[in-house]
Design a protein around this motif. Structure first.
Motif, PDB file in Angstrom:
ATOM      1  N   PRO A 139     -15.550   0.218  -0.821  1.00 45.63           N
ATOM      2  CA  PRO A 139     -14.774   1.175  -0.034  1.00 45.63           C
ATOM      3  C   PRO A 139     -14.454   0.566   1.331  1.00 45.63           C
ATOM      4  O   PRO A 139     -15.189  -0.306   1.805  1.00 45.63           O
ATOM      5  N   PRO A 140     -13.339   0.967   1.961  1.00 44.71           N
ATOM      6  CA  PRO A 140     -12.493   2.116   1.605  1.00 44.71           C
ATOM      7  C   PRO A 140     -11.423   1.843   0.561  1.00 44.71           C
ATOM      8  O   PRO A 140     -10.561   2.705   0.345  1.00 44.71           O
ATOM      9  N   LEU A 141     -11.412   0.673  -0.067  1.00 42.06           N
ATOM     10  CA  LEU A 141     -10.443   0.426  -1.127  1.00 42.06           C
ATOM     11  C   LEU A 141     -10.618   1.455  -2.241  1.00 42.06           C
ATOM     12  O   LEU A 141     -11.732   1.693  -2.704  1.00 42.06           O
ATOM     13  N   LYS A 142      -9.535   2.055  -2.665  1.00 39.37           N
ATOM     14  CA  LYS A 142      -9.576   3.037  -3.741  1.00 39.37           C
ATOM     15  C   LYS A 142      -9.612   2.317  -5.085  1.00 39.37           C
ATOM     16  O   LYS A 142      -8.963   1.294  -5.286  1.00 39.37           O
ATOM     17  N   LEU A 143     -10.362   2.889  -6.009  1.00 40.91           N
ATOM     18  CA  LEU A 143     -10.410   2.392  -7.382  1.00 40.91           C
ATOM     19  C   LEU A 143     -10.017   3.545  -8.306  1.00 40.91           C
ATOM     20  O   LEU A 143     -10.713   4.565  -8.370  1.00 40.91           O
ATOM     21  N   LEU A 144      -8.877   3.402  -8.977  1.00 41.96           N
ATOM     22  CA  LEU A 144      -8.316   4.465  -9.803  1.00 41.96           C
ATOM     23  C   LEU A 144      -8.274   4.033 -11.264  1.00 41.96           C
ATOM     24  O   LEU A 144      -8.329   2.841 -11.575  1.00 41.96           O
ATOM     25  N   VAL A 145      -8.143   5.022 -12.161  1.00 35.22           N
ATOM     26  CA  VAL A 145      -8.021   4.725 -13.586  1.00 35.22           C
ATOM     27  C   VAL A 145      -6.882   5.524 -14.190  1.00 35.22           C
ATOM     28  O   VAL A 145      -6.461   6.548 -13.661  1.00 35.22           O
ATOM     29  N   HIS A 146      -6.406   4.997 -15.315  1.00 34.27           N
ATOM     30  CA  HIS A 146      -5.397   5.687 -16.119  1.00 34.27           C
ATOM     31  C   HIS A 146      -5.731   5.386 -17.577  1.00 34.27           C
ATOM     32  O   HIS A 146      -5.801   4.216 -17.969  1.00 34.27           O
TER      33      HIS A 146
END
Length: 429
Positions: free
Chosen positions: A237-244
């Motif tokens: 963090p603060p880098l966002k980690l997203l999924v799809h």
């Protein structure tokens, strides 16, 4: 006598589940809505510009702060899509695009240091879209025909630098750049060293975060969770980690939950279920499931609009009704066949339809439907109060249904005409 050691093991297992539940309750998930792109990709009809212009304010009113307007890195970039028309319209009419983004592909940096931006990057600049999900491939199959790992290694920083220099972000600031690894699960399983190298590079870049896809929906939930945990090791963090996650194997919602438990900040997807293949882990389903466990951050959304809005959008994309047996969002999800199945607001892990803007209905199944279900369905069909169909009458209807089935007569009593005929028979007995 109960074995104390076994009992302690049971308590430990349940305590672990409670700890996971508390973690999910406390997450304020980071969402990017994709209803303007993900849902029409799987539609036989698509969306027109007029429809997209109607949908966009509905998404904002529901509570989404980050909205993906469409895709610019499609094949045949010289032949515009409706997504192009939408972005050009928003630009030309001065419509606020704060929080909006579009998909782009990376440009290519040559060995001599020269850089050629991708056509999608030029379109992003020309349309005035402030943010982007910038797509890359990392598996051997994904990179084949596009670039190799050394080219990707030098092109990524150059491409990000070009975006930083040429894209005007929200309120005139720098753009939010999310690097979307389209084949992220494949790449991690194939070569974790190569992915680790690229993630280490990205951790030092001026980006908002990284997104990882299970683009075919073929990985099991624990595998998706492991991929997220592995990626988080290189993306603090603060880098966002997203999924799809797509719905290829039916694991999609469980996979997103596993991702959140293993360090993901959120997800991107459409509000309805409709997606590029047979569906995806939609934001509508995820929001509903977080409401189910009591996550207070979901109050930021107009939950009383969740079910009707998701249904309306899917009907638009389908050109017909939402599949009846779709979990959470389908009509049969809240049509009781037996009153035992009713979900209650004060019972742990239940999600009554009223919590997401729906209401209970009734569906007759001759093998199990009980008196309250029969009375409820009769009320729907006749318009009379359910109380006007007393238990003695509905019990007689149950007896007749059982006798019909035992005699080999298979009748769809849920159909109004057949239900009224059954009622008339019961009244004559």
């Amino acid at each position: 006598m109960v074995d104390p050691q076994a009992l302690q093991q049971a308590h430990d297992a349940l305590a672990g589940a409670r700890a996971k539940l508390e973690k999910l309750r406390g997450i304020d998930p980071y969402f990017i809505d994709l209803s303007l792109r993900e849902n029409p990709v799987g539609s036989c009809l698509g969306q027109t510009l007029e429809q997209k212009l109607r949908i966009l304010p509905l998404l904002r009113e529901f509570g989404f702060q980050r909205i993906q307007l469409g895709t610019l890195d499609y094949a045949l970039p010289d032949e515009p899509e409706v997504d192009d028309d939408l972005m050009a319209y928003l630009r030309d009419h001065g419509i606020d695009m704060t929080g909006c983004s579009a998909f782009t592909a990376i440009g290519i940096a040559a060995e001599d240091g020269s850089f050629t931006p991708d056509p999608s990057q030029l379109k992003l600049r020309d349309y005035g879209v402030p943010n982007t999900l910038h797509e890359i491939y990392l598996s051997r199959r994904g990179m084949q025909g596009n670039y190799d790992l050394p080219t990707l290694r030098r092109s990524l920083p150059a491409s990000i630098r070009w975006l930083q220099q040429n894209i005007r972000g929200d309120h005139g600031g720098k753009p939010k750049i999310y690097i979307n690894i389209v084949d992220g699960c494949d790449a991690f399983m194939e070569s974790p060293e190569a992915v680790a190298e690229i993630l280490t590079l990205l951790a030092d870049q001026p980006i908002a975060g990284v997104s990882i896809e299970d683009d075919r929906g073929t990985y099991l939930p624990f595998q998706v969770g492991a991929v997220v945990a592995a990626a988080r090791a290189f993306l603090p963090p603060p880098l966002k980690l997203l999924v799809h996650v797509h719905a290829g194997g039916g694991f999609e919602n469980a996979s997103v939950i596993e991702a959140l438990l293993n360090g993901a900040d959120g997800a991107w997807g459409g509000l309805p279920k409709r997606a590029a293949i047979i569906g995806h882990a939609s934001l509508g389903e995820l929001i509903a499931n977080l409401v189910r466990i009591g996550n207070p951050h979901m109050q930021a959304y107009q939950l009383d609009r969740l079910l009707p809005l998701a249904t309306t959008l899917q009907q638009l994309d389908e050109g017909g009704p939402v599949p009846e047996d779709l979990p959470i969002l389908g009509s049969n999800a809240y049509r009781l066949t037996l009153s035992f199945f009713r979900q209650l607001g004060d019972r742990f892990m239940d999600l009554p339809p009223e919590a997401i803007g729906g209401r209970y209905g009734y569906r007759i199944c001759p093998l199990v439907s009980d008196g309250p279900v029969l009375a409820g369905r009769l009320a729907e069909v006749t318009g009379q109060p359910a109380a006007s169909f007393p238990p003695a009458l509905t019990e007689q209807m149950i007896r007749l249904m059982r006798r019909d089935l035992r005699a080999g007569r298979r009748i769809d009593y849920d159909q109004p005409a057949e239900l009224l005929a059954l009622l008339a028979r019961a009244e004559r007995v």
